[in-house]
Design a protein around this motif. Structure first.
Motif, PDB file in Angstrom:
ATOM      1  N   PRO A 274       0.797  -1.228   0.000  1.00  0.00           N
ATOM      2  CA  PRO A 274       0.000   0.000   0.000  1.00  0.00           C
ATOM      3  C   PRO A 274       0.831   1.280   0.000  1.00  0.00           C
ATOM      4  N   GLY A 275       2.135   1.180  -0.002  1.00  0.00           N
ATOM      5  CA  GLY A 275       2.947   2.391  -0.113  1.00  0.00           C
ATOM      6  C   GLY A 275       3.006   3.190   1.184  1.00  0.00           C
ATOM      7  N   VAL A 276       3.144   2.456   2.280  1.00  0.00           N
ATOM      8  CA  VAL A 276       3.191   3.071   3.613  1.00  0.00           C
ATOM      9  C   VAL A 276       4.443   2.550   4.307  1.00  0.00           C
ATOM     10  N   SER A 277       5.146   3.423   5.036  1.00  0.00           N
ATOM     11  CA  SER A 277       6.464   3.024   5.533  1.00  0.00           C
ATOM     12  C   SER A 277       6.397   1.943   6.604  1.00  0.00           C
ATOM     13  N   ASN A 278       5.287   1.815   7.321  1.00  0.00           N
ATOM     14  CA  ASN A 278       5.258   0.792   8.372  1.00  0.00           C
ATOM     15  C   ASN A 278       4.480  -0.461   7.987  1.00  0.00           C
ATOM     16  N   ILE A 279       4.299  -0.656   6.688  1.00  0.00           N
ATOM     17  CA  ILE A 279       3.672  -1.901   6.210  1.00  0.00           C
ATOM     18  C   ILE A 279       4.600  -2.559   5.185  1.00  0.00           C
ATOM     19  N   VAL A 280       4.841  -3.864   5.366  1.00  0.00           N
ATOM     20  CA  VAL A 280       5.591  -4.624   4.355  1.00  0.00           C
ATOM     21  C   VAL A 280       4.773  -4.600   3.058  1.00  0.00           C
ATOM     22  N   PRO A 281       5.394  -4.206   1.923  1.00  0.00           N
ATOM     23  CA  PRO A 281       4.607  -4.074   0.686  1.00  0.00           C
ATOM     24  C   PRO A 281       3.937  -5.382   0.273  1.00  0.00           C
ATOM     25  N   ALA A 282       2.614  -5.310   0.089  1.00  0.00           N
ATOM     26  CA  ALA A 282       1.873  -6.483  -0.363  1.00  0.00           C
ATOM     27  C   ALA A 282       2.087  -6.705  -1.857  1.00  0.00           C
ATOM     28  N   ARG A 283       2.278  -5.610  -2.582  1.00  0.00           N
ATOM     29  CA  ARG A 283       2.415  -5.731  -4.037  1.00  0.00           C
ATOM     30  C   ARG A 283       3.516  -4.815  -4.538  1.00  0.00           C
ATOM     31  N   GLY A 284       4.257  -5.327  -5.507  1.00  0.00           N
ATOM     32  CA  GLY A 284       5.194  -4.496  -6.248  1.00  0.00           C
ATOM     33  C   GLY A 284       4.873  -4.626  -7.723  1.00  0.00           C
ATOM     34  N   GLU A 285       4.569  -3.506  -8.365  1.00  0.00           N
ATOM     35  CA  GLU A 285       4.182  -3.527  -9.787  1.00  0.00           C
ATOM     36  C   GLU A 285       5.198  -2.775 -10.606  1.00  0.00           C
ATOM     37  N   LEU A 286       5.570  -3.350 -11.737  1.00  0.00           N
ATOM     38  CA  LEU A 286       6.521  -2.710 -12.646  1.00  0.00           C
ATOM     39  C   LEU A 286       5.919  -2.686 -14.036  1.00  0.00           C
ATOM     40  N   VAL A 287       6.291  -1.683 -14.831  1.00  0.00           N
ATOM     41  CA  VAL A 287       6.047  -1.795 -16.266  1.00  0.00           C
ATOM     42  C   VAL A 287       7.396  -2.095 -16.915  1.00  0.00           C
TER      43      VAL A 287
END
Ligand SMILES: [Zn+2]
Length: 412
Positions: A274-287
């Motif tokens: 979710p793009g928050v510093s205290n949460i491990v990223p659930a998703r990483g999206e690239l183009v």
């Protein structure tokens, strides 16, 4: 031997550069914008003044005909052209050079009465830069539009193509009517700045394009698990962003090591959720974008990168999904057109070098319906898509003369 008028071509390049001019130099002239539509009106007037027969098709492509009023399957025409739209904060030559040098070449043929058995036309293809859909006008002309997508096509800021075209007086849903009658084109040749450093560094005035790269864009989504960034032990984290980051670095190395030497890749869009510093990223999206002139190499690299993404995902215990965004096939230029360009340059005493185009161009669509080719001239410092994009006026004159004599050869 007929030659173009550099002062007249330069005056037109400088006049067109005033539409959408930026205070610090350069130009922003997006497709269908007010400066673009004012430039279109100006271009139609210039075509008329040069003795050409101008018309505009349903996709907004502007044509100036010499010996024809519309494309006609019974009388195949030799076409040249490029585009008058620009990227935001772009330069004054990308696209403009090909349109205005084509206009100048036809102007010279018209006023000198130079013999040509085939009719000729210069085209300005709409939305080449893809504010709403890349190479839009030439795709419409070549019958390549995805008609079902027209009503949903939109710019990055959300503005819909149908609205932008309506504002300019066009109906987007009728753009497919711009498709040329089969057999109406005898050949297509486009003059363009190289937009890279190869010709300048080699000291060669004229580039003869062998092929235009295919471009493949895929959204790659790594799906892990959101977790507390403080309390979750490191070894238990399933971090979508770190998987994406590892894939990007390894895919870059894969394309460099296993590509053709001409293969390039880029990751220009990254989203972390979710793009928050205290949460491990659930998703990483690239183009993920890749470009390569050989279709077999491009296919192989795409397969190898997908396998790489799956390996990275497996090891990091995340899922990976692929969403193809766009794929253009590499377009070989016609050997006949390449040979004619080389002969024309040779007769003018100009050296040539064969090269591939690492940027997309309208010529790649035309290559599917006719014999197509491209002429490149050196770009200062290899700079393009920036306000200080430029080429020497002598280089522009050389390119214009090679275009003129290539067109005459193709039309006879
Ligand atoms: Zn261009």
């Amino acid at each position: 031997m007929a030659t173009i008028s550099l002062p007249r071509l330069r005056a037109r390049i400088e006049a067109l550069a005033r539409f959408g001019a930026l205070p610090g130099g350069g130009v922003t002239r997006s497709a269908w914008s007010r400066p673009h539509e004012e430039a279109r009106t100006w271009l139609l007037d210039e075509m008329r003044a040069a003795g050409l027969e101008p018309w505009v098709d349903a996709a907004g492509n502007v044509f100036g005909g010499l010996g024809l009023r519309e494309l006609d399957a019974g009388r195949p025409a030799v076409l040249t052209g490029s585009h008058i739209d620009t990227v935001p904060e772009g330069g004054i030559l990308d696209g403009a050079l090909g349109v205005l040098a084509g206009l100048e070449a036809l102007h010279v043929i018209q006023e000198t009465g130079a013999a040509h058995t085939r009719p000729l036309a210069v085209a300005a293809w709409s939305d080449e830069e893809g504010r709403y859909g890349s190479l839009f006008g030439s795709r419409a002309f070549c019958g390549m539009l995805e008609v079902a997508r027209l009503s949903e096509m939109a710019a990055a800021d959300g503005e819909r193509l149908v609205d932008a075209m309506a504002r300019a007086g066009f109906d987007a849903l009728r753009a497919p009517e711009a498709q040329a009658p089969a057999g109406a084109c005898a050949a297509y040749v486009e003059l363009h700045i190289e937009q890279g450093p190869r010709l300048e560094e080699a000291g060669v005035p004229i580039g003869v394009v062998e092929a235009i790269v295919g471009v493949r864009r895929t959204r790659v989504i790594f799906i892990g698990q959101a977790d507390h960034a403080g309390t979750t032990p490191m070894e238990r984290r399933r971090d979508g962003f770190l998987a994406a980051a590892e894939f990007a670095l390894k895919a870059r190395d894969l394309v460099v090591k296993r590509g053709s030497g001409r293969s390039v890749t880029n990751f220009g869009v990254v989203h972390v959720h979710p793009g928050v510093s205290n949460i491990v990223p659930a998703r990483g999206e690239l183009v993920h974008e890749m470009r390569e002139p050989d279709p077999a190499v491009l296919d192989r690299l795409a397969r190898e990168c997908a396998a790489l993404a799956r390996r990275v995902a497996k090891r990091r215990q995340v899922q990976v999904e692929f969403r193809p965004l766009s794929a253009t096939a590499p377009a070989p230029c016609a050997p006949r057109v390449q040979a004619i360009i080389e002969t024309a340059a040779g007769e003018l005493g100009l050296g040539t070098q064969r090269l591939h185009s690492a940027a997309g161009h309208d010529a790649q669509n035309l290559a599917a319906i006719t014999d197509a080719g491209m002429i490149f001239i050196p770009s200062k410092g290899g700079r393009s898509h920036r306000v200080d994009e430029m080429s020497d006026w002598e280089a522009i004159e050389r390119g214009g003369n090679v275009l003129l004599h290539t067109l005459l050869a193709l039309a006879n």
